[in-house]
Design an enzyme around this catalytic site. Structure first.
Site, PDB file in Angstrom:
ATOM      1  N   LYS A 197      13.472   1.152  18.875  1.00 44.67           N
ATOM      2  CA  LYS A 197      14.603   0.221  18.698  1.00 44.67           C
ATOM      3  C   LYS A 197      14.438  -0.742  17.511  1.00 44.67           C
ATOM      4  O   LYS A 197      15.383  -0.935  16.737  1.00 44.67           O
ATOM      5  CB  LYS A 197      14.839  -0.565  19.996  1.00 44.67           C
ATOM      6  CG  LYS A 197      16.129  -1.364  20.007  1.00 44.67           C
ATOM      7  CD  LYS A 197      17.368  -0.500  20.123  1.00 44.67           C
ATOM      8  CE  LYS A 197      17.621  -0.114  21.564  1.00 44.67           C
ATOM      9  NZ  LYS A 197      18.633   0.936  21.708  1.00 44.67           N
ATOM     10  N   HIS A 210     -12.548 -13.050 -15.090  1.00 43.37           N
ATOM     11  CA  HIS A 210     -12.476 -12.468 -13.740  1.00 43.37           C
ATOM     12  C   HIS A 210     -12.633 -10.955 -13.819  1.00 43.37           C
ATOM     13  O   HIS A 210     -11.626 -10.236 -13.883  1.00 43.37           O
ATOM     14  CB  HIS A 210     -11.133 -12.814 -13.086  1.00 43.37           C
ATOM     15  CG  HIS A 210     -11.010 -14.240 -12.685  1.00 43.37           C
ATOM     16  ND1 HIS A 210     -11.497 -14.709 -11.482  1.00 43.37           N
ATOM     17  CD2 HIS A 210     -10.472 -15.305 -13.324  1.00 43.37           C
ATOM     18  CE1 HIS A 210     -11.247 -16.012 -11.401  1.00 43.37           C
ATOM     19  NE2 HIS A 210     -10.635 -16.392 -12.500  1.00 43.37           N
ATOM     20  N   ILE A 257       0.848  -1.195   0.000  1.00 44.26           N
ATOM     21  CA  ILE A 257       0.000   0.000   0.000  1.00 44.26           C
ATOM     22  C   ILE A 257       0.888   1.251   0.000  1.00 44.26           C
ATOM     23  O   ILE A 257       0.579   2.254  -0.648  1.00 44.26           O
ATOM     24  CB  ILE A 257      -0.934   0.011   1.235  1.00 44.26           C
ATOM     25  CG1 ILE A 257      -1.802  -1.242   1.271  1.00 44.26           C
ATOM     26  CG2 ILE A 257      -1.789   1.267   1.258  1.00 44.26           C
ATOM     27  CD1 ILE A 257      -2.877  -1.301   0.225  1.00 44.26           C
ATOM     28  N   CYS A 294     -16.121 -17.069 -13.078  1.00 42.57           N
ATOM     29  CA  CYS A 294     -15.259 -18.167 -13.517  1.00 42.57           C
ATOM     30  C   CYS A 294     -15.838 -19.510 -13.083  1.00 42.57           C
ATOM     31  O   CYS A 294     -16.813 -19.971 -13.668  1.00 42.57           O
ATOM     32  CB  CYS A 294     -13.839 -17.944 -13.011  1.00 42.57           C
ATOM     33  SG  CYS A 294     -12.645 -18.800 -14.033  1.00 42.57           S
ATOM     34  N   LYS A 298       8.167   2.664  20.796  1.00 45.89           N
ATOM     35  CA  LYS A 298       9.555   2.193  20.830  1.00 45.89           C
ATOM     36  C   LYS A 298      10.224   2.302  19.460  1.00 45.89           C
ATOM     37  O   LYS A 298       9.667   1.853  18.446  1.00 45.89           O
ATOM     38  CB  LYS A 298       9.578   0.724  21.280  1.00 45.89           C
ATOM     39  CG  LYS A 298       9.251   0.561  22.752  1.00 45.89           C
ATOM     40  CD  LYS A 298      10.340   1.203  23.590  1.00 45.89           C
ATOM     41  CE  LYS A 298      10.286   0.812  25.036  1.00 45.89           C
ATOM     42  NZ  LYS A 298      11.308   1.558  25.820  1.00 45.89           N
ATOM     43  N   GLU A 313     -13.303  -8.907 -11.583  1.00 47.53           N
ATOM     44  CA  GLU A 313     -12.821  -8.207 -10.383  1.00 47.53           C
ATOM     45  C   GLU A 313     -11.453  -7.554 -10.573  1.00 47.53           C
ATOM     46  O   GLU A 313     -11.147  -6.567  -9.920  1.00 47.53           O
ATOM     47  CB  GLU A 313     -12.794  -9.164  -9.173  1.00 47.53           C
ATOM     48  CG  GLU A 313     -11.825 -10.337  -9.236  1.00 47.53           C
ATOM     49  CD  GLU A 313     -12.392 -11.593  -9.885  1.00 47.53           C
ATOM     50  OE1 GLU A 313     -13.351 -11.485 -10.680  1.00 47.53           O
ATOM     51  OE2 GLU A 313     -11.856 -12.690  -9.611  1.00 47.53           O
ATOM     52  N   LYS A 315      14.874  11.264  17.475  1.00 47.26           N
ATOM     53  CA  LYS A 315      15.690  10.128  17.908  1.00 47.26           C
ATOM     54  C   LYS A 315      16.021   9.222  16.709  1.00 47.26           C
ATOM     55  O   LYS A 315      17.172   8.834  16.501  1.00 47.26           O
ATOM     56  CB  LYS A 315      14.901   9.349  18.957  1.00 47.26           C
ATOM     57  CG  LYS A 315      15.700   8.302  19.677  1.00 47.26           C
ATOM     58  CD  LYS A 315      14.905   7.807  20.873  1.00 47.26           C
ATOM     59  CE  LYS A 315      15.595   6.653  21.547  1.00 47.26           C
ATOM     60  NZ  LYS A 315      14.777   6.101  22.609  1.00 47.26           N
ATOM     61  N   ASP A 350      -2.122   3.582  11.690  1.00 39.46           N
ATOM     62  CA  ASP A 350      -3.122   2.546  11.364  1.00 39.46           C
ATOM     63  C   ASP A 350      -4.422   3.194  10.900  1.00 39.46           C
ATOM     64  O   ASP A 350      -4.896   4.141  11.532  1.00 39.46           O
ATOM     65  CB  ASP A 350      -3.448   1.713  12.626  1.00 39.46           C
ATOM     66  CG  ASP A 350      -2.226   0.952  13.133  1.00 39.46           C
ATOM     67  OD1 ASP A 350      -1.251   0.830  12.375  1.00 39.46           O
ATOM     68  OD2 ASP A 350      -2.258   0.495  14.294  1.00 39.46           O
ATOM     69  N   GLN A 407     -19.266 -21.751 -14.384  1.00 46.26           N
ATOM     70  CA  GLN A 407     -19.324 -23.181 -14.718  1.00 46.26           C
ATOM     71  C   GLN A 407     -20.370 -23.882 -13.856  1.00 46.26           C
ATOM     72  O   GLN A 407     -21.163 -24.696 -14.345  1.00 46.26           O
ATOM     73  CB  GLN A 407     -17.933 -23.810 -14.514  1.00 46.26           C
ATOM     74  CG  GLN A 407     -16.861 -23.173 -15.410  1.00 46.26           C
ATOM     75  CD  GLN A 407     -15.455 -23.697 -15.143  1.00 46.26           C
ATOM     76  OE1 GLN A 407     -15.226 -24.462 -14.206  1.00 46.26           O
ATOM     77  NE2 GLN A 407     -14.498 -23.276 -15.960  1.00 46.26           N
TER      78      GLN A 407
HETATM   79  N1  GLN Z   1     -11.397 -24.647 -11.875  1.00 46.34           N
HETATM   80  C1  GLN Z   1     -11.995 -23.979 -12.993  1.00 46.34           C
HETATM   81  C2  GLN Z   1     -11.133 -24.091 -14.243  1.00 46.34           C
HETATM   82  O1  GLN Z   1      -9.945 -24.338 -14.147  1.00 46.34           O
HETATM   83  C3  GLN Z   1     -12.309 -22.534 -12.676  1.00 46.34           C
HETATM   84  C4  GLN Z   1     -11.082 -21.691 -12.433  1.00 46.34           C
HETATM   85  C5  GLN Z   1     -11.370 -20.392 -11.746  1.00 46.34           C
HETATM   86  O2  GLN Z   1     -12.428 -20.207 -11.162  1.00 46.34           O
HETATM   87  N2  GLN Z   1     -10.430 -19.472 -11.793  1.00 46.34           N
HETATM   88  O3  GLN Z   1     -11.603 -23.914 -15.326  1.00 46.34           O
END
Ligand code: GLN
Length: 532
Positions: free
Chosen positions: A190, A509, A19, A383, A188, A511, A224, A241, A387
């Site tokens: 140290k 994916h 970060i 993913c 501290k 994300e 220090k 933090d 499936q």
């Molecule tokens: N296990 C599945 C595959 O290999 C899905 C992989 C995953 O979700 N990244 O196709």
């Protein structure tokens, strides 16, 4: 020519080096400079692709198909740039490339050694990042803690770079810890002093310290540290933090770390456009609504295993001024749980089934998907989640009770999810998945099209198995819509079920492409559905 900023860590791991590195890059970018980021991981694995997520957290995938450390996800989210294969280098990569050169005879009879062969290889990766990115700054984080056996070759390579380039082209940020002692009520210094000395024993002079501390350190502590560590007082920065990681760049900005770096390099301190980030942080701290979604996975004891997914959910929440809470549900526990699913999902407005490998917990995920489909609960499958959504549909709607993926049951009759021919011949597990960007064409009039609002998208992949097109007609005739396809391979990329609150799943994916200021379209539409 790029300037090089290095971020090392001392005292303990988990201080937030990633970060810190991301924040430095963000601040320099906000001042109008081009930045590039990379991370060195000292472990011997060639990449984290084959590691258990419970040990290592999520594997982040770059657009060019590199399986990398999850810190790269932070980098991309903070600097909003796509990184590449030069961004994550492990000891394994360095050693295998040196050994390959040795076998080829490239070293012309020399004895191949840590110095110079391994260290040169490391230095080349750093310089290569500068050359290929033509960035003003390459920011390199060294994983692990100074003093670890594994990271010594990296530290030695950095020492050589500091010696070769000098302080006008290199800047070393060392992140450390200032612990608070209960009882005496003191901070501290140290451990930090010792860690800076460890670094100096290896020949590296730190230019700045970023000290993780429970509250802002008093001037006396900085004085220090300055004296004992030979570092200017103003170059000793507090990393107090915080609950919200997106706050950290602002904290470092207030302590002028970007100006300190630019001054050392004699570079103009251009005006910072940090306001957009301040606005973002303001938004994150003034969310008006709240929603809870369930994440059904098998690695849930380590939330970092789903880091990009949980960040993407937060980002979509920001757009709707909504705090997204995640109810973590262990998929295996759903398999034989005695409580009813109504009970388990009673407080959630959406269900997400993320990626995963192997058969453990699969039937639990399928139960959760069935519940979402039958009870009109907003659903997003990623993913493996796609499936399993197709397997569930094939079993319960298309009436093929043994439908499965050959990953879980190679002998099933209805191989709804199967290996493509090119995957069948593969023996090695590492780096051989379908990885990185692939194009996907979207079908007009679908939920996917509405979410993305365009015809073609590029998304990152990491999987081995695919939907088996022999079943296209059947699932479509029963009402599942294939809304995204890769035209070149004809592989299915997105499926959805119409006349449902929100039921969509993708083979890629999404994300990885979500940004705090720019939520991903699929997470956006999912969260929108949960609050409507
Ligand atoms: N296990 C599945 C595959 O290999 C899905 C992989 C995953 O979700 N990244 O196709």
């Amino acid at each position: 020519m790029s300037k090089y900023v290095f971020v090392t860590g001392g005292v303990v791991s988990g201080l937030g080096k990633g970060i810190t590195a991301s924040s430095l890059a963000l601040l320099l970018k906000a001042r109008g400079y081009k930045v590039f980021m990379q991370k060195f991981d000292p472990y011997i694995n060639v990449d984290p692709g084959t590691m258990n997520p419970i040990q290592h957290g999520e594997v982040f995938v770059t657009y060019d198909g590199c399986e990398t450390d999850l810190d790269l996800g932070h980098y991309e989210r903070f600097i909003d740039e796509e990184l590449n294969y030069t961004s994550n280098i492990t000891s394994g990569k360095i050693y295998s490339s040196v050994i390959e050169k040795e076998r080829r005879g490239d070293y012309l009879g020399s004895t191949v050694q840590m110095v110079p062969h391994i260290t040169n290889e490391i230095k080349n990766k750093i310089y290569e990042a500068g050359i290929t990115s033509s960035a003003d700054f390459v920011i390199t984080e060294i994983g692990g803690t100074v003093g670890d056996i594994e990271s010594q070759a990296f530290i030695e390579a950095l020492r050589q770079i500091q010696y070769e380039k000098g302080s006008n082209e290199t800047f070393f940020v060392h992140t450390t810890l200032i612990p608070y002692m209960y009882g005496s009520g003191e901070l501290k210094t140290k451990p930090t002093q010792n860690s800076v000395r460890d670094l100096r024993n290896m020949g590296i002079r730190a230019d700045a310290l970023v000290c993780r501390c429970p509250y802002a350190t008093p001037v006396s502590i900085k004085e220090k540290l300055a004296l004992f560590c030979s570092i200017k007082k103003e170059n000793i920065i507090d990393a107090v933090d915080v609950k919200n990681i997106y706050q950290i760049p602002l904290n470092l900005y207030e302590q002028k770390i970007d100006e300190i770096i630019l001054k050392q390099f004699d570079m103009p301190i251009k005006k910072s456009n940090i306001k957009y980030w301040k606005d973002l942080v303001y938004t994150t701290e003034h969310l008006e609504k709240e929603v809870t979604v369930a994440l059904v996975g098998k690695y849930i004891e380590l939330h970092d295993a789903y880091l990009s997914v949980s960040e993407a959910l937060k980002h979509a929440g920001y757009k709707y001024s909504t705090k997204v809470n995640i109810k973590w549900i262990d998929s295996e526990s759903l398999e034989n749980s005695t409580s009813s699913l109504d009970e388990i999902f009673k407080d959630v407005r959406g269900i997400i089934v993320p990626g995963g490998f192997g058969s453990r917990g699969i039937e639990g995920k399928i139960r959760a998907i069935k519940y979402a489909r039958e009870n009109n609960v907003a659903f997003l499958g990623l993913c493996l989640g796609m499936q399993l959504a197709i397997i569930e549909f094939a079993r319960n709607v298309c009436k093929l009770p043994d439908a499965n993926s050959t990953e879980f049951n190679p002998l099933c009759e209805n191989k709804i999810i199967d290996l493509m021919l090119n995957q069948k011949a593969i023996v090695n597990m590492g780096g051989t998945l379908r990885l990185g960007n692939y194009e996907c064409s979207l079908k007009k009039g679908t939920l996917a099209y509405k979410a993305y609002n365009c015809d073609k998208i590029l998304e990152r992949h990491r999987h081995r198995y695919e939907f088996n097109n022999d079943y296209t007609e059947l699932i479509e005739s029963k009402g599942m819509v294939i809304s995204g396809v890769n035209d070149t391979s004809n592989l299915v990329e997105i499926i959805e079920i119409p006349n449902h609150k929100h039921f969509i799943a993708c083979q890629f994916h999404p994300e990885f492409k979500s940004r705090p200021t720019r939520p991903h379209p699929l997470f956006d539409s999912f969260i929108k559905a949960t609050i409507e």
